[in-house]
Write a protein that holds these residues in place. Structure first.
Motif, PDB file in Angstrom:
ATOM      1  N   ARG A   1      34.081  51.032  71.105  1.00 42.83           N
ATOM      2  CA  ARG A   1      34.244  52.455  70.803  1.00 42.83           C
ATOM      3  C   ARG A   1      35.451  52.667  69.876  1.00 42.83           C
ATOM      4  NH1 ARG A   1      34.448  55.335  76.167  1.00 42.83           N
ATOM      5  NH2 ARG A   1      36.681  55.324  75.855  1.00 42.83           N
TER       6      ARG A   1
ATOM      7  N   ARG B   1      34.952  53.096  66.216  1.00 42.47           N
ATOM      8  CA  ARG B   1      34.313  54.288  65.649  1.00 42.47           C
ATOM      9  C   ARG B   1      35.160  54.814  64.492  1.00 42.47           C
ATOM     10  NH1 ARG B   1      34.513  57.843  69.665  1.00 42.47           N
ATOM     11  NH2 ARG B   1      35.772  59.430  68.659  1.00 42.47           N
TER      12      ARG B   1
ATOM     13  N   PRO C   1      30.173  63.242  54.953  1.00 48.87           N
ATOM     14  CA  PRO C   1      29.114  63.315  53.925  1.00 48.87           C
ATOM     15  C   PRO C   1      29.674  63.941  52.658  1.00 48.87           C
ATOM     16  CG  PRO C   1      28.803  65.000  55.619  1.00 48.87           C
ATOM     17  CD  PRO C   1      29.924  64.127  56.085  1.00 48.87           C
TER      18      PRO C   1
ATOM     19  N   ALA D   1      25.961  68.602  61.061  1.00 49.76           N
ATOM     20  CA  ALA D   1      25.552  67.637  60.038  1.00 49.76           C
ATOM     21  C   ALA D   1      26.609  66.541  59.835  1.00 49.76           C
ATOM     22  CB  ALA D   1      25.228  68.349  58.722  1.00 49.76           C
ATOM     23  N   PRO D   2      27.899  66.881  59.745  1.00 46.98           N
ATOM     24  CA  PRO D   2      28.887  65.803  59.551  1.00 46.98           C
ATOM     25  C   PRO D   2      28.895  64.791  60.701  1.00 46.98           C
ATOM     26  CG  PRO D   2      29.851  67.929  58.995  1.00 46.98           C
ATOM     27  CD  PRO D   2      28.532  68.219  59.656  1.00 46.98           C
TER      28      PRO D   2
ATOM     29  N   PHE E   1      25.937  62.556  60.338  1.00 47.00           N
ATOM     30  CA  PHE E   1      26.182  61.647  59.216  1.00 47.00           C
ATOM     31  C   PHE E   1      27.092  60.497  59.631  1.00 47.00           C
ATOM     32  CE2 PHE E   1      28.932  60.162  55.841  1.00 47.00           C
ATOM     33  CZ  PHE E   1      28.032  59.801  54.851  1.00 47.00           C
ATOM     34  N   ARG E   2      28.187  60.819  60.306  1.00 41.71           N
ATOM     35  CA  ARG E   2      29.149  59.777  60.695  1.00 41.71           C
ATOM     36  C   ARG E   2      28.484  58.695  61.546  1.00 41.71           C
ATOM     37  NH1 ARG E   2      33.045  63.939  60.603  1.00 41.71           N
ATOM     38  NH2 ARG E   2      32.541  64.669  62.684  1.00 41.71           N
TER      39      ARG E   2
ATOM     40  N   ALA F   1      26.051  56.793  59.315  1.00 41.59           N
ATOM     41  CA  ALA F   1      26.724  56.018  58.264  1.00 41.59           C
ATOM     42  C   ALA F   1      27.342  54.746  58.834  1.00 41.59           C
ATOM     43  CB  ALA F   1      27.798  56.873  57.602  1.00 41.59           C
ATOM     44  N   GLN F   2      27.823  54.827  60.063  1.00 40.05           N
ATOM     45  CA  GLN F   2      28.439  53.634  60.630  1.00 40.05           C
ATOM     46  C   GLN F   2      27.384  52.579  60.967  1.00 40.05           C
ATOM     47  OE1 GLN F   2      31.597  54.548  63.260  1.00 40.05           O
ATOM     48  NE2 GLN F   2      32.419  52.488  63.133  1.00 40.05           N
TER      49      GLN F   2
ATOM     50  N   ASP G   1      22.758  59.689  54.393  1.00 42.16           N
ATOM     51  CA  ASP G   1      22.416  60.982  53.768  1.00 42.16           C
ATOM     52  C   ASP G   1      20.985  61.379  54.141  1.00 42.16           C
ATOM     53  OD1 ASP G   1      24.157  60.465  50.570  1.00 42.16           O
ATOM     54  OD2 ASP G   1      24.868  61.119  52.554  1.00 42.16           O
TER      55      ASP G   1
ATOM     56  N   MET H   1      20.632  62.155  57.933  1.00 43.56           N
ATOM     57  CA  MET H   1      21.223  63.462  58.231  1.00 43.56           C
ATOM     58  C   MET H   1      20.235  64.579  57.880  1.00 43.56           C
ATOM     59  SD  MET H   1      24.717  65.096  56.588  1.00 43.56           S
ATOM     60  CE  MET H   1      24.076  65.120  54.896  1.00 43.56           C
ATOM     61  N   SER H   2      19.678  64.510  56.699  1.00 45.67           N
ATOM     62  CA  SER H   2      18.749  65.559  56.258  1.00 45.67           C
ATOM     63  C   SER H   2      17.486  65.570  57.113  1.00 45.67           C
ATOM     64  CB  SER H   2      18.406  65.337  54.782  1.00 45.67           C
ATOM     65  OG  SER H   2      17.491  66.306  54.357  1.00 45.67           O
TER      66      SER H   2
ATOM     67  N   LEU I   1      25.470  52.188  71.015  1.00 46.98           N
ATOM     68  CA  LEU I   1      26.069  52.799  69.821  1.00 46.98           C
ATOM     69  C   LEU I   1      26.162  54.315  69.937  1.00 46.98           C
ATOM     70  CD1 LEU I   1      24.626  50.499  67.032  1.00 46.98           C
ATOM     71  CD2 LEU I   1      26.836  50.412  68.197  1.00 46.98           C
TER      72      LEU I   1
ATOM     73  N   ALA J   1      29.404  54.308  71.748  1.00 52.25           N
ATOM     74  CA  ALA J   1      30.572  53.841  71.001  1.00 52.25           C
ATOM     75  C   ALA J   1      30.831  54.669  69.752  1.00 52.25           C
ATOM     76  CB  ALA J   1      30.378  52.369  70.611  1.00 52.25           C
ATOM     77  N   TRP J   2      29.784  54.937  68.994  1.00 48.95           N
ATOM     78  CA  TRP J   2      29.974  55.601  67.699  1.00 48.95           C
ATOM     79  C   TRP J   2      29.468  57.037  67.699  1.00 48.95           C
ATOM     80  CZ3 TRP J   2      27.899  50.860  64.522  1.00 48.95           C
ATOM     81  CH2 TRP J   2      28.866  49.851  64.576  1.00 48.95           C
TER      82      TRP J   2
ATOM     83  N   ASN K   1      29.909  58.891  70.261  1.00 52.72           N
ATOM     84  CA  ASN K   1      30.922  59.588  71.061  1.00 52.72           C
ATOM     85  C   ASN K   1      30.289  60.492  72.124  1.00 52.72           C
ATOM     86  OD1 ASN K   1      33.575  60.119  71.776  1.00 52.72           O
ATOM     87  ND2 ASN K   1      33.731  61.898  70.431  1.00 52.72           N
TER      88      ASN K   1
END
Lengths: 317, 197
Positions: free
Chosen positions: A8, A11, A17, B26-27, B30-31, B34-35, B43, B46-47, B138, B141-142, B144
């Motif tokens: 984690r 991250r 974006p 959206a952000p 994306f995060r 993206a990871q 991108d 996200m869309s 994930l 972890a990513w 959150n």
């Protein structure tokens, strides 16, 4: 530290974006929404149940007049905008002179909202009346109270149709504040308040002007804004292009005022309005008017209507 | 500001309101994407996530205030078509991941293994995780999300989330050469932000 925490920790919250990607994604979504509206409206045309009375012929005349305005061009539009600006600036002046409601220590400023919002499903829309009583304590460290009658719906906190909840800063449904601003942050000069709200624009809504309008009215409709800041926000509203005013509009409880709104062309002409008491600058209601035939509403029909009343009370439920 | 569930409810009669969810989340989508996949594919994810969400909004559980788990769940399912791309992204990420993880894991492993070998083992273990375990891991972890939110995102009971995370954890431990297993008892997140972010 275990393996999951270690993973984690990798991250990366710094990724964002690009503005281009964000804009493209939003445009794609709005395009899909517009497609869906057209499809849905066509499918529902024969099923629709009209739950608010049709607008009167007089209102239809207003619609026709609005069409005429568009044809006539900018001169008439500018005249409408000038009228709205005059109304708002006059209300702002009155607001400053108005002896505002102020809660004493141990008292609450109560905002009572009677709302008629539609509940829609595949067969059309039905009206649903809700009551929201927000009690803002004079003591900033004390808990706010929300009494909410969901009408025909189940509440999201308990599943019951009537809920009473308490939270500091009005955080009834999570970390967001009930009024998403600190009142003392609002500049007291109208032009400065407009610049302040416009500077916070981060790309939302169909246009910058719409977003500015919505964020100002979101603050005002709380019914809890002190008079000096309310006056500044009304003045700021008068500076937003496209704002117009309609006299003698009744709120859901029959109290009349002046409706201040914007027709957003990028939102199929839908019109969001706040109804203000021109003598006090207090918001006494809201309404939304359809701009197109969608989801069972015809052009220029009331999609939602509310009544808002602000009082000082000694106790909260 | 209206909570997410109110926005979704309102979007039934005013679809354009749904764009509010895009502006809010959206952000975050994306995060997460993206990871896992890199910026370019993120991108698209996200869309696409919000297009799918808009189509499925009538099925949203209006008792759930925060829509982010639902959106990340949609994004996770959409990412499955990028499986090859993700494998490549995993390889590219290994060095960065290893640089952050390895020193701590070496401590855990009692320095019984050198950094290079541990990095290789971990990367392999992560790549070899079953898809559903990797997704669960994930999202935690990513993405959150806490356990309950992952359960919402993946539409499974919380107990299933716990067992999937335990399974993934065992594989990571095995790869790191740590034999002692601890019973997972934490039902929610304790750290609110990554320490190396």
């Amino acid at each position: 530290m275990d393996e999951l925490t270690l993973l984690r920790n990798t991250r990366d919250d710094s990724r964002e974006p690009s503005p281009t990607a964000l804009t493209a994604g939003r445009a794609a979504l709005l395009g899909r929404i517009a497609d869906g509206d057209a499809t849905h409206a066509g499918a529902q045309r024969h099923k629709k149940r009209r739950w608010m009375p049709r607008l009167t012929w007089a209102a239809a005349g207003v619609a026709a007049a609005m069409t005429g305005v568009l044809v006539a061009g900018n001169i008439t539009l500018n005249a409408q905008f000038a009228y709205a600006s005059d109304v708002l600036r006059s209300a702002a002046t009155q607001t400053i002179q108005y002896a505002d409601l102020v809660a004493g220590s141990d008292q609450y400023l109560r905002s009572h909202t009677h709302a008629r919002w539609g509940v829609c499903d595949d067969t059309g829309c039905e009206p649903n009346d809700q009551i929201l009583d927000v009690y803002m304590p004079a003591d900033p460290d004390a808990e706010w109270v929300l009494y909410r009658d969901w009408g025909n719906m189940r509440g999201v906190l308990t599943g019951e149709s009537i809920e009473t909840t308490r939270a500091v800063d009005g955080q009834f449904y999570g970390p967001d504040l009930w009024v998403n601003v600190v009142f003392t942050d609002i500049p007291l000069d109208g032009a400065a308040a407009y610049e302040w709200i416009s500077a916070q624009y981060n790309g939302g809504s169909a246009s910058r002007n719409e977003d500015n309008f919505v964020r100002i009215t979101d603050i005002l409709r709380s019914g809890l804004v002190p008079a000096p800041q309310r006056a500044a926000l009304l003045n700021a509203l008068s500076r937003i292009p496209g704002v117009t005013a309609t006299d003698n509009v009744a709120n859901l409880d029959g109290v009349t005022g002046i409706a201040i709104g914007r027709n957003e062309m990028l939102r199929a002409g839908e019109r969001q309005e706040i109804i203000i008491d021109p003598d006090t600058g207090l918001v006494i209601g809201e309404r939304a008017m359809s701009g197109a035939t969608l989801f069972g509403w015809g052009v220029n029909e009331e999609m939602s209507l509310t009544a808002i009343e602000t009082t000082v009370v000694d106790t909260a439920p | 500001m209206s909570p997410d569930n109110d926005v979704i409810e309102q979007s039934a009669r005013d679809p354009a309101v749904f764009a509010t969810l895009y502006d809010r989340h959206a952000p975050s989508v994306f995060r997460y994407a993206a990871q896992r996949l890199g910026d370019h594919a993120a991108d698209d994810v996200m869309s696409e996530t919000f297009l799918v969400a808009f189509e499925r909004r009538s099925a949203y559980d209006l008792t759930v205030v925060d829509a982010r788990p639902w959106l990340l769940g949609i994004a996770t399912r959409l990412m499955r078509k990028y499986v090859r791309l993700e494998a490549t992204a995993w390889k590219g990420m290994t060095a960065d991941l290893a640089a952050q993880i390895v020193p701590d894991l070496i401590d855990l492993a009692g320095a019984r293994i050198d950094a290079h070998r541990l990095t290789q083992r971990l990367a392999k273990a992560l790549r070899r995780l079953p898809e559903i375990d990797r997704d669960t891991l994930l999202l935690y972890a990513w993405g959150n999300l806490d356990y309950a939110a992952i359960a919402t995102a993946m539409e499974v009971p919380v107990g299933t989330v716990r067992s999937r995370l335990n399974r993934a954890r065992r594989q990571l431990r095995r790869a790191a050469g740590i034999e002692t297993l601890e019973q997972e008892t934490d039902h929610g997140r304790t750290d609110t932000a990554p320490q190396h972010a």
